[in-house]
Design an enzyme around this catalytic site. Sequence first.
Site, mmCIF file in Angstrom:
data_model
loop_
_atom_site.group_PDB
_atom_site.id
_atom_site.type_symbol
_atom_site.label_atom_id
_atom_site.label_comp_id
_atom_site.label_asym_id
_atom_site.label_seq_id
_atom_site.Cartn_x
_atom_site.Cartn_y
_atom_site.Cartn_z
ATOM 1 N N LEU A 71 0.820 -1.206 0.000
ATOM 2 C CA LEU A 71 0.000 0.000 0.000
ATOM 3 C C LEU A 71 0.853 1.255 0.000
ATOM 4 C CD1 LEU A 71 -2.748 1.409 0.187
ATOM 5 C CD2 LEU A 71 -2.648 1.104 2.682
ATOM 6 N N THR A 89 9.550 6.830 2.488
ATOM 7 C CA THR A 89 10.504 6.281 3.436
ATOM 8 C C THR A 89 10.436 4.758 3.494
ATOM 9 O OG1 THR A 89 9.082 6.263 5.409
ATOM 10 C CG2 THR A 89 10.125 8.351 4.822
ATOM 11 N N ASP A 113 13.537 3.409 9.641
ATOM 12 C CA ASP A 113 13.031 2.283 10.402
ATOM 13 C C ASP A 113 12.140 2.894 11.463
ATOM 14 O OD1 ASP A 113 12.536 0.309 12.274
ATOM 15 O OD2 ASP A 113 14.586 -0.444 12.338
ATOM 16 N N ASN A 140 1.927 4.318 7.421
ATOM 17 C CA ASN A 140 1.489 3.104 6.726
ATOM 18 C C ASN A 140 2.280 1.865 7.125
ATOM 19 O OD1 ASN A 140 0.530 1.405 4.273
ATOM 20 N ND2 ASN A 140 2.734 1.594 3.965
ATOM 21 N N SER A 191 -4.792 1.788 10.413
ATOM 22 C CA SER A 191 -5.127 0.790 11.423
ATOM 23 C C SER A 191 -5.569 -0.463 10.678
ATOM 24 C CB SER A 191 -6.209 1.321 12.364
ATOM 25 O OG SER A 191 -6.605 0.348 13.295
ATOM 26 N N TYR A 205 -1.634 -8.901 16.569
ATOM 27 C CA TYR A 205 -1.929 -7.870 15.570
ATOM 28 C C TYR A 205 -3.090 -7.002 16.027
ATOM 29 C CZ TYR A 205 -2.775 -5.834 10.939
ATOM 30 O OH TYR A 205 -2.938 -4.968 9.889
ATOM 31 N N LYS A 209 -3.285 -2.922 16.849
ATOM 32 C CA LYS A 209 -4.179 -2.029 16.122
ATOM 33 C C LYS A 209 -5.245 -1.413 17.025
ATOM 34 C CE LYS A 209 -2.252 -2.334 12.055
ATOM 35 N NZ LYS A 209 -1.568 -1.159 11.459
ATOM 36 N N THR A 240 -2.297 -6.133 -0.645
ATOM 37 C CA THR A 240 -0.989 -5.552 -0.346
ATOM 38 C C THR A 240 -0.015 -6.709 -0.116
ATOM 39 O OG1 THR A 240 -1.397 -5.484 2.026
ATOM 40 C CG2 THR A 240 -2.146 -3.598 0.749
#
Length: 338
Positions: A71, A89, A113, A140, A191, A205, A209, A240
């Site tokens: 993404l 980045t 990072d 992201n 998120s 995970y 989130k 993605t």
Amino acid sequence: MAPNPAKLGRRILPLDIFTQEGILPFAGSGEGAKVDDIDAHHYPTFGAEDGAWKEFLMSKVVIVTGAGRGLGTSIARAALAAGHQVVATGRRPEDVENTLGGPQDNLLVQKLDITSLEDAELAAQAAVHRFGRIDVLINNAGNFFAGYFEEISPAQMRQQIETNLFGPMNVTRAVLPVLRSQRHGHIITISSSAGVIGQEFCAAYAASKFGVEGWMESLRYDVAPYNIRTTIVEPGFFRTELLVDSSTTWPELSIDDYAERTTSTIEPWKSMNGQQTGDPAKLAHALLAIADQDEPPLRFVAGADAIEVVQAKAKELLAQAQASRKLGENLAYADTTS
């Protein structure tokens, strides 16, 4: 000689902003950045009658984390195509630049990072040095530690939270002094629908989130007085690279009670990669549309699958609140009113 940017729209920041905020030393007069002060090698130079200078000021300076794939790449490409100035980045900047088609006038590729606050501060400094301001931060970058809670090691759980929660916090912490100085900006953080609903095999995970959701929803009140907007993005399943091996980590531990379930769950997750219905290019364009709004939403639920499950969760919460009334309403001290 270039015209005075103050008369054309967006503000070019004083070059000592980072020194003022006590983050990093930064060379400059402090009287407002000039083209030559910022980056004579890369910064676009325009004549006094050249409308490109005004166009530059009217576009946005957008920082995208995790821009080397998935993404993040879609967002960076869409932003470049729309004429924005993009700070793309990633941990491997050479891969980011190659993925985005090589050097471009409106592209700055920066090593970042997100678990390193120092990297984040350097990225914010580089953005202002190159483009004079920051308008939009899109948090992201992230990863996915899958598994049942007991089979996810404590170290894995900490890694998940470090990347998905403290990572965007680091970048936001580095960028906020710039946005406050400007008295404008927009922070968009990716998120997940897993930040709204718990799911099997997603304990780590979802925990990361859910943390993002609480942090961003509260951050909204902290920064609103400085004309800084925030948006939480809750995507469903998009095609993605979140489920590729370099982004997904499977459980380190093995417990007999879970072994069969773990084996039978990993394969469907792996087979889902590349089959997700969501188009990241369309999501990228939607995010840029939101970034262009004067009053962007606090939340953006992305994808028909996500909208369905978030609506169901909202109904479930209402039902649970209503069901709690009998035991939950009358818990105040007798001599007080609730």
